[in-house]
Design a protein around this motif. Structure first.
Motif, short mmCIF file in Angstrom:
data_model
loop_
_atom_site.label_atom_id
_atom_site.label_comp_id
_atom_site.label_asym_id
_atom_site.label_seq_id
_atom_site.Cartn_x
_atom_site.Cartn_y
_atom_site.Cartn_z
N ALA A 146 12.32 -18.23 40.78
CA ALA A 146 11.79 -18.17 42.14
C ALA A 146 12.41 -17.01 42.91
N GLY A 151 8.77 -15.18 47.91
CA GLY A 151 7.76 -16.00 48.58
C GLY A 151 8.31 -16.55 49.88
N TYR A 152 7.59 -17.52 50.44
CA TYR A 152 7.97 -18.10 51.72
C TYR A 152 8.01 -19.62 51.61
N GLU A 158 11.23 -16.27 54.47
CA GLU A 158 11.41 -15.91 53.08
C GLU A 158 12.34 -16.91 52.39
N LYS A 162 15.84 -15.66 47.59
CA LYS A 162 15.49 -14.25 47.61
C LYS A 162 16.19 -13.52 48.75
N ALA A 192 9.78 -24.00 46.43
CA ALA A 192 8.72 -23.48 45.57
C ALA A 192 9.09 -23.57 44.09
#
Length: 261
Positions: A146, A151-152, A158, A162, A192
């Protein structure tokens, strides 16, 4: 010195005798896996405790080094496609995430995700013989993948893995329990990646401290001479909701509650 080699990788220690190296610089590292790899400096003056260095910095990355990495990308995509095909044919329970070549092209690092142990020795042997390279398979977790994809989150920001390049800390169900959100169900407190959200670790210590002097949910207590059962806790407000024997539910400060002996 602490550096990061890949998006999916945890920070690593390296030996570095170069001068004027700062956070954000990109170095060429002679890695213990074989070959030279680029790595971004995260912290220049400190090292991760208990972690052995994985390589030595030879120089700061030049424009030619960066161009070589870009030139390798086309070949890396071709190799990744080939490996995925071989994994399917061999019916191996693994998901290949990325294939990366060293600067000189003599070493291939393959990142993959799997639930358990996978016997990929035959695959490595075939790849080494066909490609004439040193092949290293590196198992990563779903959180690492991930971090690579990005991604969010449901917060609209964010994803933490990340946004923050440091080590990914282990997140436990106890962290969710002490913050009184475990009852929401795993799917509502998972990110996620399918694992518990990283942000559950940010305030866990504070909640654990606030809960020290509070009764547990379900515990029998005495409030103003009446017995009841704790049905809800509010650590931030230092309040406790108690259901009395007559069915009445009252809310009070924690210091007004006596634990039943």
């Amino acid at each position: 010195m602490i550096v990061k080699f890949f998006e999916w990788d945890q920070p690593k220690n390296i030996h570095c005798s170069l001068e004027n190296v700062e956070a954000g610089d990109v170095l060429v590292i002679e890695h213990e896996w074989g070959g030279s790899l680029l790595a971004e400096v995260l912290v220049s003056q400190k090292s991760l405790e208990g972690e052995e260095p994985v390589g030595r910095a030879s120089r700061k990355a030049s424009s030619q080094d960066r161009e070589m990495v870009l030139n390798n990308q086309k070949r890396e995509k071709e190799i990744l496609k080939e490996i995925k095909q071989e994994v399917r044919e061999a019916e191996l329970s693994m998901k290949v995430s990325e294939a990366r070549l060293s600067l000189d092209g003599n070493c291939l690092i393959v990142a993959f995700v799997a639930e358990g142990r996978v016997d990929f020795r035959e695959l490595v042997k075939n790849l080494s013989n066909r490609l004439q390279k040193t092949v290293r398979f590196q198992q990563i977790g779903s959180r690492d993948e991930a971090r690579k994809i990005g991604g969010y989150g449901i917060c609209g920001r964010e994803v933490c893995c990340k946004k923050f390049p440091g080590c990914l800390k282990s997140i436990s169900t106890e962290m969710a329990r002490c913050q009184l959100v475990s009852h929401r169900g795993t799917e509502r407190i998972s990110g996620a990646c399918g694992r518990l959200m990283c942000c559950l670790g940010y305030e866990a210590n504070q909640y654990q401290e606030m809960l020290k002097d509070m009764p547990e949910k379900g515990e029998r207590v005495i409030i103003e001479g009446k017995e009841g059962e704790v049905v809800e806790l509010s650590p931030l407000l230092e309040e406790v909701k108690v259901k009395l024997s007559d069915g009445t539910v009252v809310k009070t400060k924690k210091d007004k509650i006596k634990k039943k002996s």
